[in-house]
Motif scaffolding. Structure first.
Motif, PDB file in Angstrom:
ATOM      1  N   UNK A 272      72.752   6.509 -30.879  1.00  0.00           N
ATOM      2  CA  UNK A 272      73.048   5.460 -30.070  1.00  0.00           C
ATOM      3  C   UNK A 272      74.453   5.495 -30.331  1.00  0.00           C
ATOM      4  N   UNK A 273      74.664   5.127 -31.176  1.00  0.00           N
ATOM      5  CA  UNK A 273      76.068   4.357 -31.449  1.00  0.00           C
ATOM      6  C   UNK A 273      76.805   5.458 -31.484  1.00  0.00           C
ATOM      7  N   UNK A 274      76.549   6.680 -31.872  1.00  0.00           N
ATOM      8  CA  UNK A 274      77.718   7.434 -31.422  1.00  0.00           C
ATOM      9  C   UNK A 274      78.438   7.312 -29.877  1.00  0.00           C
ATOM     10  N   UNK A 279      81.328   5.532 -25.331  1.00  0.00           N
ATOM     11  CA  UNK A 279      82.029   4.596 -24.113  1.00  0.00           C
ATOM     12  C   UNK A 279      83.264   3.751 -24.668  1.00  0.00           C
ATOM     13  N   UNK A 280      82.673   2.665 -25.773  1.00  0.00           N
ATOM     14  CA  UNK A 280      83.771   2.123 -26.123  1.00  0.00           C
ATOM     15  C   UNK A 280      84.480   2.186 -27.129  1.00  0.00           C
ATOM     16  N   UNK A 281      84.514   3.466 -28.321  1.00  0.00           N
ATOM     17  CA  UNK A 281      85.526   3.134 -29.183  1.00  0.00           C
ATOM     18  C   UNK A 281      87.201   4.082 -28.519  1.00  0.00           C
ATOM     19  N   UNK A 283      86.239   5.798 -26.039  1.00  0.00           N
ATOM     20  CA  UNK A 283      86.725   5.674 -24.288  1.00  0.00           C
ATOM     21  C   UNK A 283      86.948   7.464 -23.360  1.00  0.00           C
ATOM     22  N   UNK A 284      85.785   7.863 -23.721  1.00  0.00           N
ATOM     23  CA  UNK A 284      86.517   8.984 -23.507  1.00  0.00           C
ATOM     24  C   UNK A 284      85.167   9.932 -21.751  1.00  0.00           C
ATOM     25  N   UNK A 285      84.734   8.743 -21.878  1.00  0.00           N
ATOM     26  CA  UNK A 285      83.817   8.731 -20.257  1.00  0.00           C
ATOM     27  C   UNK A 285      83.387   7.568 -19.517  1.00  0.00           C
ATOM     28  N   UNK A 286      83.222   8.626 -18.300  1.00  0.00           N
ATOM     29  CA  UNK A 286      83.234   7.677 -16.908  1.00  0.00           C
ATOM     30  C   UNK A 286      81.998   6.264 -17.619  1.00  0.00           C
ATOM     31  N   UNK A 287      82.744   4.430 -16.786  1.00  0.00           N
ATOM     32  CA  UNK A 287      82.042   3.851 -17.118  1.00  0.00           C
ATOM     33  C   UNK A 287      80.199   3.980 -17.414  1.00  0.00           C
ATOM     34  N   UNK A 288      79.704   3.961 -17.915  1.00  0.00           N
ATOM     35  CA  UNK A 288      78.280   3.479 -17.966  1.00  0.00           C
ATOM     36  C   UNK A 288      77.030   2.964 -16.622  1.00  0.00           C
ATOM     37  N   UNK A 289      76.591   3.916 -16.211  1.00  0.00           N
ATOM     38  CA  UNK A 289      75.890   3.280 -14.803  1.00  0.00           C
ATOM     39  C   UNK A 289      76.862   3.486 -13.430  1.00  0.00           C
ATOM     40  N   UNK A 437      74.016  -1.288 -25.124  1.00  0.00           N
ATOM     41  CA  UNK A 437      74.483  -1.197 -25.822  1.00  0.00           C
ATOM     42  C   UNK A 437      76.088  -0.740 -25.730  1.00  0.00           C
ATOM     43  N   UNK A 438      74.846   0.785 -24.917  1.00  0.00           N
ATOM     44  CA  UNK A 438      76.921   1.214 -23.962  1.00  0.00           C
ATOM     45  C   UNK A 438      77.263   1.186 -23.154  1.00  0.00           C
ATOM     46  N   UNK A 439      77.211  -0.339 -23.146  1.00  0.00           N
ATOM     47  CA  UNK A 439      78.099  -1.226 -21.717  1.00  0.00           C
ATOM     48  C   UNK A 439      78.949  -2.202 -22.599  1.00  0.00           C
TER      49      UNK A 439
END
Lengths: 461, 555
Positions: A272-274, A279-281, A283-289, A437-439
């Motif tokens: 989960x941390x990876x 998303x957070x560290x 910042x390579x992903x489309x916003x979660x949700x 967590x992911x947001x």
């Protein structure tokens, strides 16, 4: 004849014809003209001996689009001819205003559900333990040619699970249906973006055995650097996409026998941390949700995680694309899922033998091949012919990526119900917590400290 | 009064029939409970049937006595019971004939017969020509075209009936009616129909001393009956049933078990506990095998933990109330302003009235999907225009405003607001029309008098328009509040998952839907529905009380 009387008579006849036409059996729907490539695969099961008189069997499965409705209608017509003494009526389930499962459950409660219907794998326990679907183990035992081993082991574990003895397998005394198809995740690649970023080709890395989380992050970061509106990775917000990261780290949702929560194990938290870091560290992903599919279709996502069901939609994009299997995590596997749904028999059917015959006919390699040819799913029957045929259903060129995802050595986790608890309740607890967590609203530590206290309540004590 | 022998005979057999019916219904009740009839009926259904049958039995017996004494109330009782039984038998017959589940067949086959209905229309057109071109009579002879018209219409209709499969339908229907239940229901239709006729005849009415007003009452109830029966069967019935289910563990499939107030107790089981320090874990202060943390209020170095046995209910209640407090003002105040603008005599106002009303009539699913695209954080138009605006101001004044890139539906801080905006946008048009109707009912003389007194536009609005609109405002606020408390569709379609990030958009109706349809907890879902009803009822009551304080409304 008096004119008023004539009109009265005509009006009455019109109203009566409305009502009486409603009594008439449904008009047969013509099969679509388009030819679907047939799969050269043997029919692996014997169809039960036909009864003397025709019996009407209604069946239903959830189609994704009109194209699938057409193919299912055609298959129903063909099986109608093939299965002597059985008249089939195919009903596409779900409408714009009625969710498939809601409609089905309402009909089951009202006693008007079809004889055979499809349910997702996660619903099997709820239907079976409430006596809503038929245990066909006796019928299967008397059927020549039927073998549970013909299907993927993951779905069959749940479909042969006997809740009374907690045993599973061919001799468990339970069989709740047969899997319609299977599916798994892959990464849909925007090859133009990857080339433009100068990132290595994930397909090549996968062939060389170098397709790991680190390599994945490298490609994601390089493509993200192309612009503020270009993303390296995108995934939808439900348990499937985030679950693979937990699985690949050696964790998972539950313990081995699926009787308690395992979301707080070090491995699950590491996975989960990876994902959180994507998303957070980094910042390579489309916003979660946010739905990543339109962004991917617009050409702004390099790697889009989705199942085989997304293929027909992706086929319409105007950039170069292909698929690659998910990257391997610390556990040495990609942690993929084996998604499935099953044809089951209504416990209230008046014709169990005929319904069982239909379920078998619907899950032959040939029938599954016709459905798979549309591109949305993978045959559930472990048959080399069926798999070889699947590889020809291109694009994508690299169809093998999907088969690699469900291969035995990839050790995919079969989607399934919680026989010792309630899957919808578990999901209700888990989904928002993971989303937190992911947001970035919750830390992984805070998640791990509390999640199983609540999630364990859904298991039967 | 002389009663003819035929009427005398019919009244006598009606009296006997009432007695037989009374005994029959009583016998059915005994058979029901002794298990002779069926042993599979749910308890609630048995109780319901018993109440209905015993009532019918008692009234039928009373009716028999009154018919004997020639009292008109006996006729009324007889007609009501026979009418209800007649309707029930008709529904059973239609259901046995599978009319209600043949709608798909109707849809598929009826369209194929439409061309033949065209022939009927053509025949009718010939008839019209016959009426309007009288000169042809001299040429073609009397009514020759009329005859052709009739035959064309009849021919077209026969072809239509064959084409749509009505013949198959008749045969199928009749075949289904040969089942015991079908035969029984048809016999019931004939029997109850006959006795309705027997006692409903005008001669019987005279013999039973019925007066004109009795006949009028009967006619009134007869006209009302379709709506009344529909209300009882499809609204009041399920309402009462859901109250019963709320005291059970019903999963909609198996026989429900009575659990008393357990469902309500779980919903309302909460704890407020002091925290030693703000970050103290919930499991250190409450029994986490029963309670979950809903939220905490912190102040200084301590705080209060709010825990509940069903935390989702309380989160849903909080979200629903937040939605109401945001969506109601946002859909009422702009509507009030807009209606005042649209009430002016400016050209083109009718167009704008229609324009603002359009969101109210558009399909909610379509609207939500469109908004889903607009709200998309990465490729949505709303964020696109925000970005353009920020770039414009940054370039114009050399500013460094940072683009917020709002995640409308995926950020728990904005998700509910996103739903509120859609709901307000959609409801505003309808409320505007209601306010417009209210405005047009305000007498113009009041404004004229105010003008003479030297009142300005604001004075007129504040002192005339607003007070005179009070009844409309009350109606608008009440209905919008009730509607907002039941918010479901927008959330269900717009959000993925519908509960939203960190449950920020889970609402009471969504939560009861999830429980009832996905978690197999129909009993618990019914309890939530009744709690929601009580909340709505309470809010509406408060609004009524507030409104009563207004002298304008009272006057």
């Amino acid at each position: 004849m008096n004119k008023n009387l004539l009109f009265k008579v005509l009006s009455l006849l019109l109203v009566a014809s409305f009502a009486l036409t409603a009594c008439a059996p449904a008009a047969p729907t013509e099969a679509p003209a388009a030819e679907v490539p047939a799969v050269e695969a043997p029919v692996a099961t014997e169809v039960v001996a036909a009864p003397m008189e025709d019996v009407a069997i209604r069946w239903r499965t959830r189609p994704d689009n009109q194209e699938e409705i057409d193919v299912y209608t055609k298959i129903s017509g063909e099986l109608d001819t093939q299965l002597e003494g059985i008249t089939l009526t195919y009903e596409p389930g779900g409408t714009e205003s009625a969710n498939y499962q809601d409609q089905l459950k309402t009909e089951v409660a009202a006693g008007t559900a079809p004889d055979v219907f499809w349910i997702p794998g996660t619903d099997v326990a709820d239907f079976a333990t409430r006596g809503l679907i038929l245990n066909v183990s006796d019928l299967a035992a008397a059927t020549e040619g039927y073998k549970a081993d013909d299907f993927y082991a993951g779905p069959m574990y749940h479909l042969t699970y006997n809740p009374e003895t907690a045993a599973s397998g061919a001799d468990s005394g339970a069989l709740w249906g047969l899997p319609r198809d299977v599916s798994t995740f892959a990464l849909y690649l925007n090859l133009d973006l990857i080339n433009e970023a100068g990132a290595p080709d994930p397909r090549e890395l996968a062939k060389e055995g170098k397709w790991t989380w680190e390599a994945f992050l490298d490609v994601a970061q390089k493509t993200r650097a192309l612009g503020s509106d270009v993303y390296g990775y995108g995934a939808s917000a439900w348990w499937g996409p985030y679950g693979v990261w937990l699985n690949a780290a050696g964790g998972g949702f539950y313990n081995a026998d699926r009787t308690s929560c395992a979301l707080n194990t070090p491995e699950s938290l590491a996975g989960l941390d990876f994902q959180r870091s994507l998303y957070q560290d980094h910042d390579v992903a489309t916003p979660y949700g946010e739905d990543p599919e339109p962004v991917f279709r617009a050409g702004n996502v390099a790697m889009f995680q989705n199942g085989r069901w997304a293929t027909p939609g992706v086929r319409t994009v105007d950039f170069n694309w292909d698929v690659v299997e998910l990257p391997k995590g610390p556990s040495g596997t990609a942690g993929n899922w084996l998604f499935w749904g099953a044809y089951v028999i209504n416990a209230k059917t008046e014709h169990p033998a005929e319904a069982w015959a239909l379920v078998q006919a619907l899950t032959t390699a040939q029938t599954q091949g016709q459905i798979s040819a549309l591109g949305a799913n993978i045959p559930s029957r472990v048959s080399q012919e069926a798999l070889d045929a699947f590889l020809t259903f291109t694009p994508p060129t690299n169809n093998q990526a999907f088969l690699n995802g469900i291969a035995a050595d990839a050790n995919p986790t079969a989607e399934g119900p919680l026989w010792a608890g309630s899957w919808p309740e578990f999901s209700k607890v888990m989904d928002p917590a993971v989303q937190g967590v992911l947001t970035g609203a919750t830390t992984v530590e805070a998640f791990g400290a509390t999640i199983c206290d609540e999630a364990n309540k859904v298991f039967v004590k | 009064m002389v009663i003819n022998p035929r009427t005398e005979f019919l009244l006598k057999i009606s009296m006997v029939w009432r007695g037989i019916f009374s005994l029959l219904t009583f016998g059915v009740v005994i058979a029901l409970w002794s298990g002779i009839l069926t042993s599979e009926l749910a308890l609630w259904l048995k109780i319901l049937l018993t109440v209905i049958l015993i009532t019918a039995s008692i009234f039928s017996a009373i009716g028999a006595g009154q018919i004997y004494r020639r009292e008109h109330s006996g006729r009324m009782i007889s007609l009501v019971i026979d009418y209800l039984a007649f309707v029930a038998c008709s529904i059973i017959a239609l259901n046995t004939g599978e009319v209600f589940i043949g709608i798909d067949a109707l849809g598929e086959t009826f369209a194929s017969g439409l061309p033949y209905l065209g022939i009927v229309a053509m025949g009718y057109f010939l008839g019209v020509i016959d009426e309007y071109y009288t000169q042809k009579k001299q040429l073609w002879g009397e009514s020759s075209l009329k005859v052709v018209s009739r035959w064309v219409m009849l021919g077209g209709f026969v072809l239509f009936i064959f084409q749509v499969g009505a013949i198959d339908g008749i045969l199928y229907f009749l075949n289904k009616l040969t089942q015991p239940l079908g035969i029984l229901s048809v016999a019931g239709i004939a029997l109850f129909g006959f006795f309705m006729w027997a006692i409903g005849r005008s001669e019987s009415a005279v013999a039973m001393h019925s007066k004109t007003n009795h006949e009028q009452i009967l006619s009134g109830w007869l006209f009302l009956s379709p709506n009344l029966l529909g209300f009882l069967i499809f609204f009041a019935g399920p309402l009462v049933l859901s109250l019963y289910f709320s005291f059970t563990d019903s999963d909609a499939f198996s026989t429900p078990n009575w659990v008393g107030f357990a469902n309500y107790a779980k919903i309302l089981n909460i704890q407020l506990v002091s925290l030693a320090y703000p970050e103290q874990l919930a499991k250190e202060v409450v029994n986490i095998s029963v309670y979950d943390e809903v939220g905490r209020f912190t102040f200084g170095n301590s705080g209060i933990l709010f825990a509940a046995a069903d935390k989702y209910f309380w989160i849903a209640l909080r979200n629903t109330l937040s939605f109401v407090f945001l969506a109601v003002p946002l859909s009422v105040f702009p509507a009030l302003v807009l209606s005042n603008i649209l009430n002016s005599k400016l050209p083109g106002m009718k167009f704008y009235r229609a324009l603002y009303f359009m969101p109210s009539i558009a399909a909610i699913v379509g609207i939500s999907l469109v908004w889903q695209w607009l709200y998309n954080a990465t490729i949505g138009y709303i964020n696109y225009f925000i970005t353009l605006g920020i770039e414009f101001w940054n370039n114009l004044f050399n500013l460094a405003i940072i683009d917020p890139k709002i995640q409308w539906v995926s950020d728990e801080k904005t998700a509910l607001l996103a739903v509120v905006l859609i709901a307000a946008w959609q409801t505003m048009g309808f409320n505007t029309v209601l306010f417009l109707a209210g405005l047009q009912n305000i007498p113009g003389e009041l404004y004229e008098a105010a003008t003479v007194d030297g009142a300005g536009n604001w004075d007129k609005f504040w002192n005339i328009t607003l007070p005179m609109l009070a009844p409309t405002t009350f109606f608008v606020v009440s209905t919008t509040t009730i509607q907002a408390m039941q918010v479901f569709e927008q959330v269900f379609i717009l959000m993925n998952p519908p509960e939203g990030p960190n449950n920020s958009t889970i609402t009471l109706v969504l939560y009861l839907y999830r429980n009832g349809f996905q978690n197999f907890k129909q009993g618990y879902a019914s309890a939530i529905a009744w709690v929601l009803f009580i909340v709505i009822f309470g809010l509406t009551l408060v609004q009524f009380q507030q409104q009563r304080k207004s002298s304008i409304y009272e006057s």
